[in-house]
Design a protein around this motif. Sequence first.
Motif, PDB file in Angstrom:
ATOM      1  N   ALA A 109       1.205  -1.367   0.143  1.00 51.47           N
ATOM      2  CA  ALA A 109      -0.061   0.090   0.160  1.00 51.47           C
ATOM      3  C   ALA A 109       0.975   1.201   0.136  1.00 51.47           C
ATOM      4  N   ASP A 110       2.180   1.493   0.331  1.00 51.10           N
ATOM      5  CA  ASP A 110       2.957   2.120   1.161  1.00 51.10           C
ATOM      6  C   ASP A 110       3.572   2.507  -0.365  1.00 51.10           C
ATOM      7  N   ARG A 111       3.719   1.596  -1.198  1.00 53.22           N
ATOM      8  CA  ARG A 111       4.901   1.425  -2.528  1.00 53.22           C
ATOM      9  C   ARG A 111       3.570   2.275  -4.058  1.00 53.22           C
ATOM     10  N   GLN A 112       2.752   2.046  -3.278  1.00 54.60           N
ATOM     11  CA  GLN A 112       1.511   2.124  -4.318  1.00 54.60           C
ATOM     12  C   GLN A 112       1.357   3.731  -3.955  1.00 54.60           C
ATOM     13  N   ALA A 113       0.952   3.738  -2.959  1.00 54.20           N
ATOM     14  CA  ALA A 113       1.385   5.231  -2.467  1.00 54.20           C
ATOM     15  C   ALA A 113       2.041   6.068  -3.186  1.00 54.20           C
ATOM     16  N   LEU A 114       3.261   5.648  -3.205  1.00 51.45           N
ATOM     17  CA  LEU A 114       4.368   6.855  -3.201  1.00 51.45           C
ATOM     18  C   LEU A 114       4.472   6.526  -4.597  1.00 51.45           C
ATOM     19  N   LEU A 115       3.982   5.474  -5.393  1.00 48.24           N
ATOM     20  CA  LEU A 115       4.327   5.392  -7.238  1.00 48.24           C
ATOM     21  C   LEU A 115       3.322   6.351  -7.391  1.00 48.24           C
TER      22      LEU A 115
ATOM     23  N   THR B 257       7.162  25.267 -20.920  1.00 48.67           N
ATOM     24  CA  THR B 257       6.557  26.190 -20.849  1.00 48.67           C
ATOM     25  C   THR B 257       8.086  28.016 -20.560  1.00 48.67           C
ATOM     26  N   PRO B 258       7.209  28.534 -20.726  1.00 52.62           N
ATOM     27  CA  PRO B 258       7.946  29.685 -19.733  1.00 52.62           C
ATOM     28  C   PRO B 258       8.198  29.132 -18.046  1.00 52.62           C
ATOM     29  N   ASP B 259       7.328  28.534 -17.292  1.00 49.63           N
ATOM     30  CA  ASP B 259       7.311  28.034 -16.629  1.00 49.63           C
ATOM     31  C   ASP B 259       7.799  27.153 -15.792  1.00 49.63           C
ATOM     32  N   ALA B 260       8.863  26.359 -16.984  1.00 48.60           N
ATOM     33  CA  ALA B 260       9.003  25.254 -16.814  1.00 48.60           C
ATOM     34  C   ALA B 260       9.952  24.879 -15.397  1.00 48.60           C
ATOM     35  N   PRO B 261      10.018  23.605 -15.996  1.00 51.13           N
ATOM     36  CA  PRO B 261      10.034  23.273 -13.463  1.00 51.13           C
ATOM     37  C   PRO B 261      11.120  23.756 -14.025  1.00 51.13           C
ATOM     38  N   SER B 262      11.984  23.785 -12.200  1.00 51.45           N
ATOM     39  CA  SER B 262      13.098  23.839 -11.956  1.00 51.45           C
ATOM     40  C   SER B 262      13.962  23.232 -11.560  1.00 51.45           C
ATOM     41  N   PRO B 263      15.315  23.261 -11.974  1.00 49.60           N
ATOM     42  CA  PRO B 263      16.313  22.155 -11.814  1.00 49.60           C
ATOM     43  C   PRO B 263      16.100  21.032 -10.162  1.00 49.60           C
ATOM     44  N   GLU B 264      15.774  22.217  -9.609  1.00 47.94           N
ATOM     45  CA  GLU B 264      15.640  21.428  -7.908  1.00 47.94           C
ATOM     46  C   GLU B 264      14.695  20.701  -8.038  1.00 47.94           C
ATOM     47  N   LYS B 265      13.350  20.579  -8.476  1.00 51.86           N
ATOM     48  CA  LYS B 265      11.806  20.541  -8.734  1.00 51.86           C
ATOM     49  C   LYS B 265      12.171  18.604  -9.507  1.00 51.86           C
ATOM     50  N   ILE B 266      13.576  19.233 -10.688  1.00 50.29           N
ATOM     51  CA  ILE B 266      13.627  18.158 -11.400  1.00 50.29           C
ATOM     52  C   ILE B 266      14.369  17.010  -9.923  1.00 50.29           C
ATOM     53  N   ASP B 267      15.438  17.697  -9.770  1.00 46.61           N
ATOM     54  CA  ASP B 267      16.617  17.212  -8.620  1.00 46.61           C
ATOM     55  C   ASP B 267      15.632  16.296  -7.879  1.00 46.61           C
ATOM     56  N   LYS B 268      14.186  16.918  -7.071  1.00 49.33           N
ATOM     57  CA  LYS B 268      14.312  16.051  -6.149  1.00 49.33           C
ATOM     58  C   LYS B 268      13.025  14.907  -6.763  1.00 49.33           C
ATOM     59  N   PHE B 269      12.798  14.919  -7.740  1.00 47.97           N
ATOM     60  CA  PHE B 269      12.154  14.032  -8.384  1.00 47.97           C
ATOM     61  C   PHE B 269      13.255  12.828  -8.874  1.00 47.97           C
ATOM     62  N   ILE B 270      13.826  13.123  -9.263  1.00 48.09           N
ATOM     63  CA  ILE B 270      15.491  11.605 -10.054  1.00 48.09           C
ATOM     64  C   ILE B 270      15.329  10.922  -8.099  1.00 48.09           C
ATOM     65  N   ASN B 271      15.816  12.127  -7.283  1.00 42.27           N
ATOM     66  CA  ASN B 271      15.864  11.911  -5.824  1.00 42.27           C
ATOM     67  C   ASN B 271      15.007  10.175  -5.205  1.00 42.27           C
ATOM     68  N   ALA B 272      13.853  11.052  -5.484  1.00 43.28           N
ATOM     69  CA  ALA B 272      12.858   9.928  -5.120  1.00 43.28           C
ATOM     70  C   ALA B 272      12.505   8.908  -5.759  1.00 43.28           C
ATOM     71  N   LEU B 273      13.081   9.136  -6.880  1.00 47.23           N
ATOM     72  CA  LEU B 273      13.493   7.694  -8.019  1.00 47.23           C
ATOM     73  C   LEU B 273      14.391   7.172  -7.386  1.00 47.23           C
ATOM     74  N   PHE B 274      15.556   7.485  -7.599  1.00 44.66           N
ATOM     75  CA  PHE B 274      17.021   6.597  -6.515  1.00 44.66           C
ATOM     76  C   PHE B 274      16.638   6.102  -5.431  1.00 44.66           C
ATOM     77  N   CYS B 275      16.076   6.735  -4.367  1.00 43.48           N
ATOM     78  CA  CYS B 275      15.388   6.368  -3.054  1.00 43.48           C
ATOM     79  C   CYS B 275      14.641   5.056  -3.213  1.00 43.48           C
ATOM     80  N   ALA B 276      13.765   5.581  -3.352  1.00 41.26           N
ATOM     81  CA  ALA B 276      12.482   4.274  -4.128  1.00 41.26           C
ATOM     82  C   ALA B 276      13.381   3.050  -5.060  1.00 41.26           C
ATOM     83  N   ASN B 277      14.246   3.037  -5.507  1.00 36.30           N
ATOM     84  CA  ASN B 277      14.670   1.814  -5.849  1.00 36.30           C
ATOM     85  C   ASN B 277      13.437   1.832  -7.511  1.00 36.30           C
ATOM     86  N   ILE B 278      13.153   2.862  -8.026  1.00 32.42           N
ATOM     87  CA  ILE B 278      12.329   2.735  -8.744  1.00 32.42           C
ATOM     88  C   ILE B 278      13.501   2.426 -10.463  1.00 32.42           C
TER      89      ILE B 278
END
Length: 101
Positions: free
Chosen positions: A4-10, A26-47
């Motif tokens: 259940a936790d893994r499904q919620a995380l996904l 878009t001109p409001d492109a995601p900041s590098p920090e937002k992308i890095d945060k997403f990448i770190n979440a993928l990495f830590c969750a071992n996706i």
Amino acid sequence: MRTADRQALLQQLKLDYSHILINYFTPDAPSPEKIDKFINALFCANIPVPQIIEMHMELIDEFSVQLKLEGLSDDTLLDYRLTLIDILAHLCELYRRSVPK
């Protein structure tokens, strides 16, 4: 991690990625920090990469359906492969840096 936790995380990761996709060109492109945060979440969750690609394809399919319902062409969605390449490149770099020398 419980199923259940893994499904919620996904689900949260998919939501985060959809925001990145929507705003990537878009001109409001995601900041590098937002992308890095997403990448770190993928990495830590071992996706695994195939699951990331699957998530990308599901979102693109959803966007395609929405565009067709609005009577618009979905040709521009091909450009969003660049987003996937960018995400995977960042993830590869994170894996490369995590391997001890």
